[in-house]
Design an enzyme around this catalytic site. Structure first.
Site, short mmCIF file in Angstrom:
data_model
loop_
_atom_site.label_atom_id
_atom_site.label_comp_id
_atom_site.label_asym_id
_atom_site.label_seq_id
_atom_site.Cartn_x
_atom_site.Cartn_y
_atom_site.Cartn_z
N PHE A 115 -14.47 2.96 3.97
CA PHE A 115 -13.45 2.33 3.24
C PHE A 115 -12.93 3.02 1.84
O PHE A 115 -14.05 3.19 1.18
CB PHE A 115 -13.88 0.96 3.01
CG PHE A 115 -12.82 -0.20 2.48
CD1 PHE A 115 -11.89 -0.84 3.42
CD2 PHE A 115 -12.47 -0.38 1.14
CE1 PHE A 115 -10.89 -1.54 2.86
CE2 PHE A 115 -11.50 -1.05 0.48
CZ PHE A 115 -10.70 -1.73 1.59
N VAL A 116 -11.59 3.22 1.86
CA VAL A 116 -11.24 3.98 0.75
C VAL A 116 -10.24 3.20 -0.07
O VAL A 116 -9.72 2.26 0.26
CB VAL A 116 -10.52 5.36 1.30
CG1 VAL A 116 -11.50 6.26 1.95
CG2 VAL A 116 -9.48 5.09 2.32
N ASP B 203 -5.43 2.60 10.68
CA ASP B 203 -6.81 2.17 10.60
C ASP B 203 -6.88 1.72 12.18
O ASP B 203 -6.83 2.58 12.82
CB ASP B 203 -7.17 1.05 9.67
CG ASP B 203 -8.64 0.74 9.52
OD1 ASP B 203 -9.54 1.60 9.64
OD2 ASP B 203 -8.94 -0.31 9.21
N GLY C 255 0.96 -1.34 -0.10
CA GLY C 255 0.06 -0.16 -0.07
C GLY C 255 0.92 1.33 0.10
O GLY C 255 0.36 2.22 -0.54
N GLU D 11 3.12 4.50 5.61
CA GLU D 11 2.20 3.41 5.37
C GLU D 11 1.16 4.18 4.66
O GLU D 11 1.08 5.41 4.88
CB GLU D 11 1.76 3.08 6.78
CG GLU D 11 0.75 1.94 6.75
CD GLU D 11 0.85 0.68 6.08
OE1 GLU D 11 0.88 0.76 4.78
OE2 GLU D 11 0.27 -0.26 6.32
N ASP D 12 0.42 3.70 4.07
CA ASP D 12 -0.83 4.24 3.48
C ASP D 12 -1.90 4.74 4.39
O ASP D 12 -2.24 5.92 4.15
CB ASP D 12 -1.38 3.27 2.15
CG ASP D 12 -2.00 1.93 2.86
OD1 ASP D 12 -1.48 1.54 4.06
OD2 ASP D 12 -2.26 0.96 2.05
N ARG E 84 -5.31 0.28 -6.78
CA ARG E 84 -4.19 0.67 -6.14
C ARG E 84 -3.80 2.03 -7.10
O ARG E 84 -3.04 2.88 -6.64
CB ARG E 84 -3.07 -0.10 -6.00
CG ARG E 84 -3.26 -1.19 -4.73
CD ARG E 84 -1.89 -2.01 -4.51
NE ARG E 84 -2.17 -3.18 -3.96
CZ ARG E 84 -2.50 -3.29 -2.50
NH1 ARG E 84 -2.00 -2.32 -2.00
NH2 ARG E 84 -2.46 -4.46 -2.27
N ASP F 10 -5.88 -0.52 -1.57
CA ASP F 10 -6.67 -1.57 -2.56
C ASP F 10 -8.00 -2.02 -1.86
O ASP F 10 -8.38 -1.88 -0.89
CB ASP F 10 -5.97 -2.87 -2.99
CG ASP F 10 -5.79 -3.76 -1.70
OD1 ASP F 10 -5.21 -2.96 -0.47
OD2 ASP F 10 -5.99 -5.08 -1.63
P1 IMP Z 1 -4.58 -1.51 10.55
O1 IMP Z 1 -3.67 -2.62 11.01
O2 IMP Z 1 -5.93 -2.08 10.93
O3 IMP Z 1 -4.09 -0.30 10.94
O4 IMP Z 1 -4.75 -1.63 8.94
C1 IMP Z 1 -3.70 -1.25 8.20
C2 IMP Z 1 -3.75 -1.82 6.61
O5 IMP Z 1 -5.06 -2.05 6.25
C3 IMP Z 1 -3.55 -0.75 5.96
O6 IMP Z 1 -2.06 -0.64 5.45
C4 IMP Z 1 -4.20 -1.08 4.55
O7 IMP Z 1 -3.48 -1.85 3.72
C5 IMP Z 1 -5.51 -1.57 5.13
N1 IMP Z 1 -6.63 -0.83 5.00
C6 IMP Z 1 -7.33 -0.04 6.40
N2 IMP Z 1 -8.32 0.67 5.97
C7 IMP Z 1 -8.37 0.51 4.59
C8 IMP Z 1 -9.19 1.20 3.82
O8 IMP Z 1 -9.98 2.00 3.88
N3 IMP Z 1 -8.98 0.90 2.22
C9 IMP Z 1 -8.05 -0.03 1.75
N4 IMP Z 1 -7.06 -0.66 2.81
C10 IMP Z 1 -7.31 -0.33 4.05
MG MG Z 2 -3.65 -3.28 2.09
#
Ligand code: IMP
Ligand code: MG
Length: 177
Positions: A152-153, A102, A43, A98-99, A165, A159
């Site tokens: 969700f984006v 979340d 990402g 990081e993208d 992407r 992706d």
């Molecule tokens: P976390 O571990 O829950 O913080 O999630 C991080 C990863 O989940 C990110 O690096 C993304 O790959 C994916 N992710 C979280 N939210 C989104 C979203 O809205 N769209 C797409 N991927 C997401």
């Molecule tokens: Mg991802």
């Protein structure tokens, strides 16, 4: 079959402007020093590629690959390192790129992982932050492009089942009958 539509949330121009500001901020904060940007695959590739060209100080890049999300829109909660960085980070100024932040599962787990490598400093840069989702962890990013609501984006590296992407803006995925 359901049709997938993308509603623009953050335009390409707004992202470019903000990424330039982040590059300037990082260059100022680490003035006279060298940074190691570590992109979290996959990402972060788009952000890393744009951000590094806005950094005017000495820098290097590396990548780590993790899997946690599966192919849906909900995290599995387990972070597995599929490929680690190819170097020692001891004594280095590391910025994890990081993208999106979340739930924070990925970055809290990777912060712990990299802290073990004794870096001189360790910071986090994300394009997007969804603070409403931070119920399980208290990880915070030091550089944040945009704070967004819990939607969700996709696009700019993000992706849905590995697709979208390449979309140059951030959009909200919408399903239509
Ligand atoms: P976390 O571990 O829950 O913080 O999630 C991080 C990863 O989940 C990110 O690096 C993304 O790959 C994916 N992710 C979280 N939210 C989104 C979203 O809205 N769209 C797409 N991927 C997401
Ligand atoms: Mg991802």
């Amino acid at each position: 079959m359901k049709k997938e539509l993308i509603d623009v949330m953050i335009t390409e121009a707004a992202i470019q402007k903000r990424v330039e500001e982040l590059g300037e901020e990082i260059s100022r904060d680490y003035s006279g020093q060298k940074v190691l940007l570590i992109g979290i695959l996959k990402g972060a590739v788009v952000l890393l590629a744009d951000l590094m060209r806005k950094i005017t100080i000495d820098m290097e890049i590396d990548f780590i690959a993790v899997s946690s999300y599966g192919d849906g829109t909900e995290s599995s909660g387990v972070v597995k390192i599929d490929k680690d960085v190819g170097q020692s980070i001891e004594g280095k100024h590391v910025i994890l790129v990081e993208d999106i932040l979340d739930t924070g599962t990925t970055l809290s787990s990777l912060s712990k992982h990299f802290a073990k490598g004794n870096p001189e400093s360790l910071k986090i840069c994300v394009l997007l932050d969804k603070p409403e989702r931070r119920t399980k962890t208290d990880v915070r990013a030091d550089y944040i492009g945009f704070t967004i609501p819990d939607k969700f984006v996709v696009g700019y590296g993000l992706d849905y089942a590995q697709r979208y992407r390449q979309v140059p803006y951030i959009g909200v995925l919408r399903f239509e009958e």
